[in-house]
Each structure stands twice: as structure tokens, then as C-alpha cells.
Motif scaffolding. Structure first.
Motif, PDB file in Angstrom:
ATOM      1  N   SER A 186       6.361   2.721   9.522  1.00 50.77           N
ATOM      2  CA  SER A 186       5.224   3.395  10.156  1.00 50.77           C
ATOM      3  C   SER A 186       4.252   2.478  10.884  1.00 50.77           C
ATOM      4  CB  SER A 186       4.442   4.179   9.082  1.00 50.77           C
ATOM      5  OG  SER A 186       5.276   5.085   8.404  1.00 50.77           O
ATOM      6  N   VAL A 187       4.158   1.215  10.475  1.00 54.87           N
ATOM      7  CA  VAL A 187       3.109   0.345  10.998  1.00 54.87           C
ATOM      8  C   VAL A 187       3.335   0.052  12.487  1.00 54.87           C
ATOM      9  CG1 VAL A 187       4.252  -1.851  10.434  1.00 54.87           C
ATOM     10  CG2 VAL A 187       1.752  -1.698  10.407  1.00 54.87           C
ATOM     11  N   ASN A 188       2.245   0.032  13.259  1.00 57.21           N
ATOM     12  CA  ASN A 188       2.360  -0.232  14.704  1.00 57.21           C
ATOM     13  C   ASN A 188       1.590  -1.482  15.131  1.00 57.21           C
ATOM     14  OD1 ASN A 188      -0.243   0.780  14.390  1.00 57.21           O
ATOM     15  ND2 ASN A 188      -0.216   1.861  16.362  1.00 57.21           N
ATOM     16  N   THR A 189       1.008  -2.181  14.162  1.00 59.79           N
ATOM     17  CA  THR A 189       0.342  -3.456  14.446  1.00 59.79           C
ATOM     18  C   THR A 189       1.061  -4.530  13.637  1.00 59.79           C
ATOM     19  OG1 THR A 189      -1.238  -2.997  12.678  1.00 59.79           O
ATOM     20  CG2 THR A 189      -1.895  -2.385  14.923  1.00 59.79           C
ATOM     21  N   LYS A 190       0.463  -5.676  13.497  1.00 63.37           N
ATOM     22  CA  LYS A 190       1.029  -6.747  12.659  1.00 63.37           C
ATOM     23  C   LYS A 190      -0.040  -7.149  11.657  1.00 63.37           C
ATOM     24  CE  LYS A 190       3.778 -10.990  12.990  1.00 63.37           C
ATOM     25  NZ  LYS A 190       4.261 -12.093  13.856  1.00 63.37           N
ATOM     26  N   PRO A 191      -0.265  -6.297  10.639  1.00 64.26           N
ATOM     27  CA  PRO A 191      -1.404  -6.498   9.735  1.00 64.26           C
ATOM     28  C   PRO A 191      -1.142  -7.543   8.661  1.00 64.26           C
ATOM     29  CG  PRO A 191      -0.165  -4.584   9.055  1.00 64.26           C
ATOM     30  CD  PRO A 191       0.491  -5.081  10.322  1.00 64.26           C
ATOM     31  N   TYR A 192      -2.234  -8.048   8.094  1.00 64.47           N
ATOM     32  CA  TYR A 192      -2.130  -8.809   6.853  1.00 64.47           C
ATOM     33  C   TYR A 192      -1.744  -7.841   5.742  1.00 64.47           C
ATOM     34  CZ  TYR A 192      -4.404 -12.855   8.980  1.00 64.47           C
ATOM     35  OH  TYR A 192      -4.691 -13.937   9.782  1.00 64.47           O
ATOM     36  N   ILE A 193      -0.905  -8.295   4.822  1.00 60.37           N
ATOM     37  CA  ILE A 193      -0.495  -7.479   3.687  1.00 60.37           C
ATOM     38  C   ILE A 193      -1.131  -8.069   2.430  1.00 60.37           C
ATOM     39  CG2 ILE A 193       1.438  -6.610   2.323  1.00 60.37           C
ATOM     40  CD1 ILE A 193       1.347  -5.466   5.162  1.00 60.37           C
ATOM     41  N   ILE A 194      -1.976  -7.298   1.787  1.00 60.15           N
ATOM     42  CA  ILE A 194      -2.681  -7.714   0.585  1.00 60.15           C
ATOM     43  C   ILE A 194      -2.218  -6.819  -0.561  1.00 60.15           C
ATOM     44  CG2 ILE A 194      -4.963  -8.196  -0.410  1.00 60.15           C
ATOM     45  CD1 ILE A 194      -6.059  -7.693   2.523  1.00 60.15           C
ATOM     46  N   VAL A 228      -2.239 -12.188  -2.432  1.00 60.19           N
ATOM     47  CA  VAL A 228      -2.431 -11.565  -3.741  1.00 60.19           C
ATOM     48  C   VAL A 228      -3.914 -11.592  -4.091  1.00 60.19           C
ATOM     49  CG1 VAL A 228      -1.772 -11.602  -6.170  1.00 60.19           C
ATOM     50  CG2 VAL A 228      -0.209 -12.531  -4.439  1.00 60.19           C
ATOM     51  N   LEU A 229      -4.445 -10.466  -4.535  1.00 56.67           N
ATOM     52  CA  LEU A 229      -5.845 -10.374  -4.946  1.00 56.67           C
ATOM     53  C   LEU A 229      -5.863 -10.046  -6.442  1.00 56.67           C
ATOM     54  CD1 LEU A 229      -8.730 -10.454  -3.678  1.00 56.67           C
ATOM     55  CD2 LEU A 229      -8.578  -7.967  -3.502  1.00 56.67           C
ATOM     56  N   ILE A 269       5.494  -8.936  -7.098  1.00 56.25           N
ATOM     57  CA  ILE A 269       5.183  -7.940  -6.070  1.00 56.25           C
ATOM     58  C   ILE A 269       5.234  -8.525  -4.671  1.00 56.25           C
ATOM     59  CG2 ILE A 269       3.369  -6.398  -5.213  1.00 56.25           C
ATOM     60  CD1 ILE A 269       2.636  -5.939  -8.203  1.00 56.25           C
ATOM     61  N   SER A 270       4.771  -9.762  -4.504  1.00 51.49           N
ATOM     62  CA  SER A 270       4.827 -10.365  -3.164  1.00 51.49           C
ATOM     63  C   SER A 270       6.268 -10.553  -2.697  1.00 51.49           C
ATOM     64  CB  SER A 270       4.092 -11.711  -3.148  1.00 51.49           C
ATOM     65  OG  SER A 270       4.747 -12.659  -3.969  1.00 51.49           O
TER      66      SER A 270
END
Length: 337
Positions: A95-103, A135-136, A117-118
């Protein structure tokens, strides 16, 4: 710089983190699969099942469709149960249409594969569709963050610049972020402390006092460290926020669902009954199984984890289990042997 963030998972922690982001001026979309819950968030600006008596910012927009949530965002924050991570990540990749950071702020190990998980996120979301994975994690109760209690946690990524990005997203006068590059250590500490928290709750439920609490948490940290180091973690991570810090907060508080589950077990409740009445995922139960399998494969000694496994999965009497672990052969106190 203000960012557009999709928060996936409107449980207590996802909602609290969405609140922090919104209060910092970011645009926040909060996705969940329960339409009634999303309607409540949008209409009443509450999430009563997870955070009673808390009003969440009116700027947070609840979203029912995942595709809508992840369109045109700078970052995506996963706060869904570990067992749902892979499925949700697959849909995000489509679904994503940008190149986001994944947290991600989830805490566990995948059943069967024992993957962090990472690792799951990196497998399911191609590099062409994302920035770095961060990772947070750290000592934090959602209930306290939601009322602005002072909290410090860690953002970890293999690329320090990405950890700095998350630090900038979340930092304010009540929510402080430290950075780290030891992703393995941070994720391992986050997952395994839930096991020890079940044990600490059980100790309290059985009627033991502070001496026993100190024993299980200290020796539990030794087990966490041993397995983490065997997986490639930096041992120093486990004396930081995502190690001893997270263990303290999770292993001593009624806010912790893992502690509460253990406490009920110690008082004689059956596991099925405990999980049915908890109303939220108790990650430590599944993590105990994954950790025990992983420890066996890596030849790592984890007697407390094994004892908790025997109670959870083999029906061992919890009183007898507590006695037997005390009667093990004497050992030298060495954290990594």
C-alpha cells in the motif's frame, strides 16, 4: 520539521505514542481494525478500553483502512502484537506510496522462526519502499506517558542518523529519547523482560517478598543478557534503558499486563482463565515458548525461563516449580556463563 506519521495499532501504547507525536505538532493517523474503536477515537477523542479517563488530542485522526493510513506519510510506527507484525507489514509493502522510515514499538519474538521484529519488517518491506528500520523501546507504561509522567526510552537503529530522526520526532519535556545502534540488544531486552515479569508477578502472587523479587529480577537479567549476547548483542545494552530499565518497570508494576498475568497464576488461576480475562495481549506467554526454543538451539542456560515455560506450557505446579529452582546445584555468579 513536522512530519506525517501513521501509527498502526490503537492499543494503550500505540495511543500514548500517537498522543506524544500529535502534541509535538506532527500529523498523526491512527489505524486499527476495530471500526467501533476508531469511531470512538474520532467522535469522542477517547480510547476507553485501553486508556480510561484520558482525552486524546483532537488532531489525531482514526483510520479504518490500512491503505489510507500509510499513504503519503514520512514514517510508519508499528505498535501491533508480535503475531500480527508480518501480516500487517505485507499489507504496508503493497500500500505504501512513499519511502517512509519504519519504526516499531512492539516487544516479542515471532513464533516458530524466533525472529526479532526488525528482521520480520526487513523481510516483508523491501528497501525500495522504506528508509531505515528503528526500534523504540524502554521502561514505559502507556498509562503514565498519557498523563505526561517523565519517561525515558531508547531509539535503536543500525544507522545512527535514523535513530536521531526518531529522537527528534518524540523528544519533549516529559518524553526523552536516547539513541543506540545495538538493535539486537534493544529488541532482545524488550522481548525477554516480559518473561521475567511474569515470574516476578508469580512470586508476588505466591506471597513472597522483596528478597524474592530482587532475586528473580537480578538473575532474570543475567538470563536475558546470556541469550542476547549469544544472539550478537552488546552486553552493555542490558544495563541500559531497554535492559534493566524495562525489566524494573515491567517486573514491579500493576500497570504491566505480564506482571498481572503472573500474579494471577501465583494466586492459583489457570492460564486460559488469566488470558481470557486480561483483555489485552500478554506478550510474555508466547515469548516464553520462543525464547526457550531459541535458548535450547543456542545452548544457553535459562533456568528461570525454563521454570516459567514448565508452568505455562507443561502444567507444572507453580509452588513446586518455585521450590525446585531454589534447589538447583550451586553456581558461580557470572552473568555470561
Amino acid at each position: 520539521m513536522k512530519q506525517k506519521i501513521a501509527v498502526l495499532g490503537p492499543g494503550s501504547w500505540g495511543t500514548a505514542l500517537a498522543q506524544v507525536l500529535a502534541e509535538n505538532g506532527h500529523t498523526v493517523k491512527l489505524w486499527g481494525h476495530n471500526p467501533a474503536q476508531i469511531d470512538e477515537i474520532n467522535t469522542y477523542h477517547t480510547n476507553r478500553h485501553y486508556l480510561p479517563n484520558i482525552k486524546i488530542p483532537t488532531s489525531i485522526k482514526g483510520i479504518k483502512e490500512l491503505k489510507e493510513a500509510v499513504i503519503d506519510v514520512d514514517a510508519i510506527l508499528f505498535v501491533v502484537p508480535t503475531k500480527a507484525i508480518r501480516e500487517v507489514a505485507k499489507e504496508v509493502a503493497i500500500s505504501v506510496n512513499t519511502k517512509p522510515y519504519i519504526i516499531h514499538a512492539s516487544k516479542g519474538l515471532e513464533q516458530g522462526t524466533h525472529k526479532r521484529i526488525s528482521e520480520i519488517l526487513s523481510e516483508e518491506i523491501p528497501e525500495s519502499k522504506r528508509q531505515e528500520i528503528i526500534v523504540l523501546s524502554g521502561p514505559s507504561h502507556a498509562e503514565e506517558v498519557a498523563v505526561h509522567d517523565i519517561t525515558t526510552i531508547t531509539a535503536a537503529s543500525e544507522k545512527l542518523e535514523a535513530a536521531n530522526y526518531v529522537q527528534d520526532l518524540f523528544m519533549n519535556d516529559y518524553f526523552r529519547i536516547y539513541t543506540n545502534t545495538d538493535v539486537i540488544g534493544v529488541e532482545t531486552g524488550a522481548a525477554l523482560k516480559n518473561i521475567i515479569a511474569i515470574g516476578a508477578g508469580a512470586i508476588a502472587g505466591l506471597g513472597f517478598g522483596d528478597n524474592a523479587k530482587a532475586a528473580i529480577m537480578t538473575r532474570g537479567l543475567a538470563e536475558i543478557s546470556r541469550l542476547g549476547v549469544a544472539m550478537g548483542a552488546d552486553p552493555l545494552t542490558f544495563i541500559g534503558l531497554s535492559g534493566v530499565g524495562d525489566l524494573i518497570v515491567t517486573g514491579t508494576s500493576v500497570h504491566s499486563r505480564n506482571w498481572r498475568a503472573g500474579n494471577l497464576l501465583g494466586k492459583g488461576k489457570k492460564l486460559d482463565e488469566v488470558l481470557e480475562n486480561m483483555g489485552m495481549i500478554v506478550e510474555g506467554v508466547a515469548t516464553t515458548k520462543a525464547a526457550m526454543e531459541l535458548a535450547t538451539s543456542l545452548n544457553v542456560d535459562m533456568p528461570i525461563t525454563k521454570t516459567i515455560y514448565n508452568v505455562l506450557y507443561e502444567g507444572k505446579d507453580i509452588h513446586q516449580a518455585a521450590k525446585e529452582i531454589m534447589l538447583r546445584d550451586g553456581k558461580v555468579e557470572n552473568e555470561f556463563s
